[in-house]
Design a protein around this motif. Structure first.
Motif, short mmCIF file in Angstrom:
data_model
loop_
_atom_site.label_atom_id
_atom_site.label_comp_id
_atom_site.label_asym_id
_atom_site.label_seq_id
_atom_site.Cartn_x
_atom_site.Cartn_y
_atom_site.Cartn_z
N ALA A 21 0.84 -1.19 0.00
CA ALA A 21 0.00 0.00 0.00
C ALA A 21 0.88 1.25 0.00
CB ALA A 21 -0.92 0.00 1.21
N ALA A 22 0.80 2.04 -1.07
CA ALA A 22 1.53 3.30 -1.15
C ALA A 22 0.78 4.38 -0.38
CB ALA A 22 1.70 3.70 -2.62
N GLU A 23 1.32 5.57 -0.37
CA GLU A 23 0.65 6.67 0.30
C GLU A 23 -0.75 6.87 -0.29
OE1 GLU A 23 1.35 11.42 1.39
OE2 GLU A 23 2.82 10.29 0.21
N GLY A 24 -1.74 6.98 0.58
CA GLY A 24 -3.11 7.18 0.14
C GLY A 24 -3.82 5.92 -0.29
N GLU A 25 -3.18 4.75 -0.13
CA GLU A 25 -3.79 3.48 -0.52
C GLU A 25 -4.03 2.59 0.69
OE1 GLU A 25 -1.98 2.80 -5.02
OE2 GLU A 25 -1.06 1.76 -3.33
N VAL A 26 -4.86 1.59 0.49
CA VAL A 26 -5.02 0.53 1.48
C VAL A 26 -4.73 -0.79 0.79
CG1 VAL A 26 -6.81 1.86 2.66
CG2 VAL A 26 -7.47 0.06 1.06
N LEU A 27 -4.36 -1.78 1.59
CA LEU A 27 -4.14 -3.13 1.07
C LEU A 27 -5.35 -3.97 1.46
CD1 LEU A 27 -2.03 -4.85 -0.44
CD2 LEU A 27 -1.18 -5.58 1.80
N VAL A 28 -5.97 -4.59 0.45
CA VAL A 28 -7.17 -5.39 0.67
C VAL A 28 -6.85 -6.86 0.43
CG1 VAL A 28 -9.51 -5.88 -0.18
CG2 VAL A 28 -8.72 -3.50 0.02
N GLU A 29 -7.23 -7.70 1.39
CA GLU A 29 -7.20 -9.14 1.19
C GLU A 29 -8.48 -9.51 0.45
OE1 GLU A 29 -5.83 -13.01 3.64
OE2 GLU A 29 -7.27 -11.72 4.66
N VAL A 30 -8.34 -10.00 -0.75
CA VAL A 30 -9.48 -10.19 -1.64
C VAL A 30 -10.29 -11.42 -1.23
CG1 VAL A 30 -10.18 -10.66 -4.02
CG2 VAL A 30 -8.32 -9.03 -3.56
N THR A 31 -11.58 -11.24 -1.10
CA THR A 31 -12.52 -12.34 -0.90
C THR A 31 -13.11 -12.79 -2.23
OG1 THR A 31 -13.10 -11.61 1.33
CG2 THR A 31 -14.69 -13.03 0.20
N ALA A 32 -13.46 -11.83 -3.08
CA ALA A 32 -14.05 -12.14 -4.38
C ALA A 32 -13.75 -11.03 -5.37
CB ALA A 32 -15.56 -12.34 -4.26
N GLY A 33 -13.72 -11.39 -6.63
CA GLY A 33 -13.60 -10.43 -7.72
C GLY A 33 -14.73 -10.69 -8.71
N ALA A 34 -14.84 -9.86 -9.72
CA ALA A 34 -15.88 -10.04 -10.73
C ALA A 34 -15.27 -9.96 -12.11
CB ALA A 34 -16.97 -8.99 -10.56
N VAL A 35 -15.92 -10.61 -13.06
CA VAL A 35 -15.45 -10.66 -14.44
C VAL A 35 -16.17 -9.60 -15.25
CG1 VAL A 35 -15.25 -12.10 -16.50
CG2 VAL A 35 -15.00 -13.12 -14.23
N ASN A 36 -15.41 -8.84 -16.03
CA ASN A 36 -15.97 -7.82 -16.92
C ASN A 36 -15.44 -8.02 -18.33
OD1 ASN A 36 -17.46 -5.63 -15.15
ND2 ASN A 36 -15.65 -6.21 -14.00
N ARG A 37 -16.16 -7.47 -19.32
CA ARG A 37 -15.72 -7.58 -20.71
C ARG A 37 -14.30 -7.04 -20.89
NH1 ARG A 37 -18.70 -10.82 -24.30
NH2 ARG A 37 -20.85 -10.83 -23.52
N ALA A 38 -13.96 -6.02 -20.12
CA ALA A 38 -12.62 -5.45 -20.22
C ALA A 38 -11.55 -6.49 -19.88
CB ALA A 38 -12.48 -4.24 -19.29
N ASP A 39 -11.85 -7.40 -18.96
CA ASP A 39 -10.89 -8.45 -18.61
C ASP A 39 -10.66 -9.39 -19.79
OD1 ASP A 39 -11.15 -7.34 -16.06
OD2 ASP A 39 -12.60 -8.85 -15.43
N VAL A 40 -11.71 -9.69 -20.53
CA VAL A 40 -11.59 -10.53 -21.71
C VAL A 40 -10.71 -9.85 -22.75
CG1 VAL A 40 -12.85 -11.59 -23.63
CG2 VAL A 40 -13.80 -11.67 -21.30
N LEU A 41 -10.94 -8.55 -22.96
CA LEU A 41 -10.12 -7.82 -23.93
C LEU A 41 -8.66 -7.77 -23.49
CD1 LEU A 41 -12.51 -4.82 -24.72
CD2 LEU A 41 -11.97 -6.76 -26.21
N GLN A 42 -8.42 -7.59 -22.19
CA GLN A 42 -7.03 -7.59 -21.69
C GLN A 42 -6.38 -8.95 -21.93
OE1 GLN A 42 -6.47 -6.06 -17.72
NE2 GLN A 42 -4.49 -7.08 -17.49
N ARG A 43 -7.10 -10.02 -21.65
CA ARG A 43 -6.58 -11.37 -21.87
C ARG A 43 -6.21 -11.59 -23.34
NH1 ARG A 43 -11.07 -14.86 -22.28
NH2 ARG A 43 -10.50 -14.93 -24.48
N GLN A 44 -6.99 -11.00 -24.24
CA GLN A 44 -6.76 -11.16 -25.68
C GLN A 44 -5.65 -10.24 -26.20
OE1 GLN A 44 -10.76 -10.30 -26.93
NE2 GLN A 44 -11.36 -12.46 -26.98
N GLY A 45 -5.17 -9.33 -25.34
CA GLY A 45 -4.10 -8.43 -25.75
C GLY A 45 -4.56 -7.11 -26.34
N VAL A 73 -3.84 7.70 5.06
CA VAL A 73 -5.21 7.21 4.90
C VAL A 73 -5.98 7.43 6.20
CG1 VAL A 73 -6.67 5.19 4.54
CG2 VAL A 73 -4.61 5.53 3.15
N SER A 74 -7.17 8.01 6.08
CA SER A 74 -8.05 8.17 7.23
C SER A 74 -9.45 7.72 6.84
CB SER A 74 -8.07 9.63 7.70
OG SER A 74 -8.55 10.49 6.67
#
Length: 327
Positions: free
Chosen positions: A25-49, A76-77
């Protein structure tokens, strides 16, 4: 930690669950332990390059997640270690941990479990910023919203938010089963794009006036017809390019209707703009979710290490609502 990596662009098999360095976590950020994520069309496009992350963003796919804060960066506050949150990301949601600018965090809304909360940030921020925010864009009670892809994650959220503020909603979707789900969410005009002309259907449903706002994921293929379907002073918001990037536009038709077109991408916006959208969503949408008027729609949940199967479902367009990945 482990994350989904993309050693080489390609099909769903290009997604590899691998050990990678832990984020910090940089300045102004938090570190999150991920429980779940979601799939979006943008992820498919990223996978395809075809859709690289913006400079400085995580190289791993994933534009939203839910989880618990495990560390706070300097400055962070308002947040504490252990808080359950969901987050809008520029990347990195397909991972065990992710660093997030604090302005892009949201508390898990009342009545929503931690896993399901991963279905909210990207779709809610996209719909709210394109349909309800900004001069001349705001959808009002009594107006008509046309949503292309009404059974998608974006579409299922747009239907509910529009109905919550008193608008009429028309949707396009492929087939009676998807249209039936849209109707359950409140859609008033159901258009099977495979069998019906959405311009004629929208005009017929509005007494010839047309749609006041159109939320479009198709792009070039629908541009001319979208302008035809707009009402006077109508607003077309283009948020996807599934139907191509280039098309001719009759400016005379646009002028005669005093209509406007906007095209936006949420991922590449600077953090300050994202924080403003997130703040507006927390103020205006979180109460609607808390009292049950708006709910996330989840089609299925997959293990994060099996993200390839979720991508196959996304590409088949067989789903209604969101596809989630869990740790």
């Amino acid at each position: 930690m482990h994350a989904i990596t993309i050693p080489q662009p390609g099909g769903p098999e290009a997604l590899v669950w691998a050990e990678v360095p832990d984020p910090v976590a940089a300045e102004g950020e938090v570190l999150v332990e991920v429980t779940a994520g979601a799939v979006n069309r943008a992820d498919v496009l990223q996978r395809q390059g075809f859709y690289d992350p913006p400079p400085g963003a995580s190289r791993y796919p994933g534009l939203e997640c839910s989880g618990r804060i495990i560390a706070l960066g300097q400055g962070v506050s308002g947040w504490s270690v252990g808080d359950e949150v969901c987050a809008l990301l520029a990347g990195g949601g397909y991972a065990e941990r992710v660093a997030v600018p604090a302005g892009q965090l949201l508390p898990v809304p009342a009545g929503v479990d931690l896993v399901t909360a991963a279905a909210l940030p990207e779709v809610v921020c996209t719909v709210w910023s394109n349909v309800f925010m900004g001069p001349g864009k705001h959808l009002r009670a009594g107006e008509t919203l046309l949503v292309h892809g009404g059974s998608s994650g974006i579409g299922t959220m747009a239907i509910q938010l529009a109905k919550a503020i008193g608008a009429e909603v028309a949707v396009t979707a492929g087939g009676p089963q998807k249209l039936a789900r849209c109707a359950e969410l409140g859609a008033d005009v159901l258009i099977d794009y495979r069998e019906q002309d959405f311009v004629a259907e929208v005009r017929g449903a509005t007494g010839g006036a047309g749609a006041d706002v159109i939320l479009d994921i198709i792009g070039a293929k629908y541009l001319a017809r979208n302008v035809d379907a707009l009402a006077r002073d109508g607003r077309l918001a283009v948020i996807g390019l599934q139907g191509g990037v280039k098309a001719e536009l009759n400016l005379g038709a646009l002028l005669s209707k005093r209509a406007s077109i906007s095209a936006t991408s949420l991922r590449a916006r600077p953090p300050g703009e994202k924080a403003a959208i997130v703040a507006a969503v927390r103020e205006h949408v979180w109460p609607l979710i808390g009292d049950g008027r708006v709910r996330p729609v989840v089609h299925a949940t997959y293990p994060m290490s099996g993200a390839a199967e979720a991508h196959r479902v996304m590409e088949s367009s067989a789903h209604v609502g969101k596809l989630l990945l869990t740790r």
